[in-house]
Design an enzyme around this catalytic site. Structure first.
Site, PDB file in Angstrom:
ATOM      1  N   PRO A  18       0.587  -1.137  -0.327  1.00  0.00           N
ATOM      2  CA  PRO A  18       0.430  -0.325  -0.049  1.00  0.00           C
ATOM      3  C   PRO A  18       0.573   1.554   0.280  1.00  0.00           C
ATOM      4  CG  PRO A  18      -0.259  -1.405   2.472  1.00  0.00           C
ATOM      5  CD  PRO A  18       0.576  -2.077   1.512  1.00  0.00           C
ATOM      6  N   ASN A  19       0.370   2.234  -0.936  1.00  0.00           N
ATOM      7  CA  ASN A  19       0.663   3.493  -1.085  1.00  0.00           C
ATOM      8  C   ASN A  19       1.444   3.759  -1.448  1.00  0.00           C
ATOM      9  OD1 ASN A  19      -0.666   5.004   0.951  1.00  0.00           O
ATOM     10  ND2 ASN A  19      -0.357   3.535   2.233  1.00  0.00           N
ATOM     11  N   ARG A  26       5.259  11.119  -2.696  1.00  0.00           N
ATOM     12  CA  ARG A  26       4.646  10.820  -1.622  1.00  0.00           C
ATOM     13  C   ARG A  26       5.938  10.685  -0.582  1.00  0.00           C
ATOM     14  NH1 ARG A  26       5.017   4.759   0.767  1.00  0.00           N
ATOM     15  NH2 ARG A  26       3.746   5.279   2.928  1.00  0.00           N
ATOM     16  N   TYR A  31      11.257   8.995   1.288  1.00  0.00           N
ATOM     17  CA  TYR A  31      11.473   8.113   0.007  1.00  0.00           C
ATOM     18  C   TYR A  31      12.141   8.030  -1.057  1.00  0.00           C
ATOM     19  CZ  TYR A  31       7.830   5.485   3.377  1.00  0.00           C
ATOM     20  OH  TYR A  31       7.860   5.220   4.597  1.00  0.00           O
ATOM     21  N   ASN A  82       8.066  -5.600  -0.898  1.00  0.00           N
ATOM     22  CA  ASN A  82       7.836  -4.273  -0.318  1.00  0.00           C
ATOM     23  C   ASN A  82       6.737  -4.146   0.762  1.00  0.00           C
ATOM     24  OD1 ASN A  82       7.676  -1.705   1.465  1.00  0.00           O
ATOM     25  ND2 ASN A  82       9.135  -0.920  -0.113  1.00  0.00           N
ATOM     26  N   ALA A  85       3.533  -0.232   5.156  1.00  0.00           N
ATOM     27  CA  ALA A  85       2.847  -0.470   5.978  1.00  0.00           C
ATOM     28  C   ALA A  85       2.244  -1.932   6.925  1.00  0.00           C
ATOM     29  CB  ALA A  85       2.169   0.168   6.746  1.00  0.00           C
ATOM     30  N   HIS A  88       3.866  -4.186   9.300  1.00  0.00           N
ATOM     31  CA  HIS A  88       3.933  -4.340  10.153  1.00  0.00           C
ATOM     32  C   HIS A  88       2.443  -4.468  11.035  1.00  0.00           C
ATOM     33  CE1 HIS A  88       7.246  -1.676   9.505  1.00  0.00           C
ATOM     34  NE2 HIS A  88       6.199  -0.705   9.299  1.00  0.00           N
ATOM     35  N   ASP A  95       1.445 -14.982   6.653  1.00  0.00           N
ATOM     36  CA  ASP A  95       1.160 -16.746   6.821  1.00  0.00           C
ATOM     37  C   ASP A  95       1.545 -17.028   5.093  1.00  0.00           C
ATOM     38  OD1 ASP A  95       1.221 -17.242   9.377  1.00  0.00           O
ATOM     39  OD2 ASP A  95      -1.070 -17.147   9.165  1.00  0.00           O
ATOM     40  N   GLU A 106      12.808  -9.309   1.308  1.00  0.00           N
ATOM     41  CA  GLU A 106      12.015  -8.252   1.783  1.00  0.00           C
ATOM     42  C   GLU A 106      12.654  -6.898   1.363  1.00  0.00           C
ATOM     43  OE1 GLU A 106      10.878  -8.199   6.451  1.00  0.00           O
ATOM     44  OE2 GLU A 106       9.553  -6.874   6.139  1.00  0.00           O
ATOM     45  N   HIS A 108      12.866  -2.562   1.898  1.00  0.00           N
ATOM     46  CA  HIS A 108      12.346  -1.217   2.384  1.00  0.00           C
ATOM     47  C   HIS A 108      13.008   0.054   2.024  1.00  0.00           C
ATOM     48  CE1 HIS A 108       9.095  -3.125   5.007  1.00  0.00           C
ATOM     49  NE2 HIS A 108      10.309  -4.063   5.789  1.00  0.00           N
ATOM     50  N   LEU A 109      12.431   0.706   1.790  1.00  0.00           N
ATOM     51  CA  LEU A 109      13.128   2.081   0.564  1.00  0.00           C
ATOM     52  C   LEU A 109      13.445   2.826   2.630  1.00  0.00           C
ATOM     53  CD1 LEU A 109      10.257   2.803  -1.615  1.00  0.00           C
ATOM     54  CD2 LEU A 109      12.604   2.644  -2.193  1.00  0.00           C
ATOM     55  N   SER A 110      12.958   2.779   3.502  1.00  0.00           N
ATOM     56  CA  SER A 110      13.712   3.405   4.092  1.00  0.00           C
ATOM     57  C   SER A 110      14.139   2.616   5.019  1.00  0.00           C
ATOM     58  CB  SER A 110      12.556   4.491   4.828  1.00  0.00           C
ATOM     59  OG  SER A 110      11.193   3.297   5.742  1.00  0.00           O
ATOM     60  N   ARG A 115      13.235   4.445  12.408  1.00  0.00           N
ATOM     61  CA  ARG A 115      12.019   5.847  12.114  1.00  0.00           C
ATOM     62  C   ARG A 115      11.441   5.127  13.275  1.00  0.00           C
ATOM     63  NH1 ARG A 115       9.093   4.897   6.622  1.00  0.00           N
ATOM     64  NH2 ARG A 115       8.210   7.198   7.690  1.00  0.00           N
ATOM     65  N   ARG A 119       7.134   1.203  13.564  1.00  0.00           N
ATOM     66  CA  ARG A 119       8.144   0.365  11.932  1.00  0.00           C
ATOM     67  C   ARG A 119       8.729  -0.691  12.306  1.00  0.00           C
ATOM     68  NH1 ARG A 119       5.901   3.502   8.257  1.00  0.00           N
ATOM     69  NH2 ARG A 119       5.392   5.878   9.067  1.00  0.00           N
TER      70      ARG A 119
HETATM   71  C1  DQA Z   1       8.806   1.361   3.063  1.00  0.00           C
HETATM   72  C2  DQA Z   1       8.331   1.122   5.062  1.00  0.00           C
HETATM   73  C3  DQA Z   1       6.926   1.170   6.194  1.00  0.00           C
HETATM   74  O1  DQA Z   1       7.190   1.716   7.141  1.00  0.00           O
HETATM   75  C4  DQA Z   1       5.831   1.968   5.434  1.00  0.00           C
HETATM   76  O2  DQA Z   1       4.999   2.129   6.046  1.00  0.00           O
HETATM   77  C5  DQA Z   1       5.921   1.868   3.951  1.00  0.00           C
HETATM   78  C6  DQA Z   1       7.419   2.039   2.701  1.00  0.00           C
HETATM   79  C7  DQA Z   1       9.472   1.514   2.981  1.00  0.00           C
HETATM   80  O3  DQA Z   1      10.121   1.393   1.985  1.00  0.00           O
HETATM   81  O4  DQA Z   1      10.481   2.274   3.430  1.00  0.00           O
HETATM   82  O5  DQA Z   1       5.019   2.655   3.686  1.00  0.00           O
HETATM   83  O6  DQA Z   1       8.528  -0.234   3.414  1.00  0.00           O
END
Ligand code: DQA
Length: 158
Positions: A18-19, A26, A31, A82, A85, A88, A95, A106, A108-110, A115, A119
């Site tokens: 998501p997002n 964003r 990011y 990725n 959210a 978390h 599963d 897995e 994550h950009l950040s 943070r 997270r």
């Molecule tokens: C994220 C980190 C997550 O905490 C956040 O909710 C995201 C992006 C990252 O790529 O850093 O949507 O997965």
């Protein structure tokens, strides 16, 4: 159409949660300015360097991501995810990943550990083979390099 065993062995499913469709606009301070298309292009090129291909999907819906993970069994040799959210919050995505028994990277950009505290824990990390956080879009390429080394015998690595 069903994938041939050879295609399956060389395909990595690249899932963004998501997002992540908002990348580029964003929270650029967190990011960066690369768009989702840029990130997917980087992943595609990294895969191609190893003779692999990617299947990319972004969804804002947990169930769509879970269905894609299930469908990967038989169409992909590994999953790069990725989960956004959902990392978390989602026991269901965790599963699904453990249920299909494919190698999981897995990304994550950040750096989620630098943070907010909520997270710091990812349900997915407990079933991931490798976790890359904080490398920005390059994390996707690093994950593909790692997956290629895991999937391909040394002689055929590009
Ligand atoms: C994220 C980190 C997550 O905490 C956040 O909710 C995201 C992006 C990252 O790529 O850093 O949507 O997965």
């Amino acid at each position: 159409m069903t994938a041939s065993p050879n295609d399956t062995a060389r395909t990595v499913l690249v899932l963004n949660g998501p997002n992540l469709n908002l990348l580029g606009t964003r929270e650029p301070a967190v990011y960066g300015t690369a768009t989702l298309a840029d990130v997917e292009q980087l992943a595609t090129e990294a895969a191609q360097r190893h003779g692999l291909s990617v299947q990319c999907l972004q969804s804002n819906h947990e169930g769509v991501l879970i269905d894609a993970i299930h469908a990967a069994r038989g169409t992909a040799a590994a999953i790069l995810i990725n989960p956004g959210a959902y990392s978390h919050t989602s026991v269901a995505i965790r599963d699904a990943l453990s249920g299909v028994e494919l190698p999981v990277a897995e990304v994550h950009l950040s750096n989620i550990h630098r943070r907010e505290e909520f997270r710091h824990h990812s349900y997915v990390s407990g079933v991931a083979d490798v976790v890359i956080a904080g490398a920005g879009p390059q994390g996707y390429a690093l994950a593909l390099d790692w997956l290629a080394a895991k999937l391909l015998p040394p002689a055929v690595q590009g």
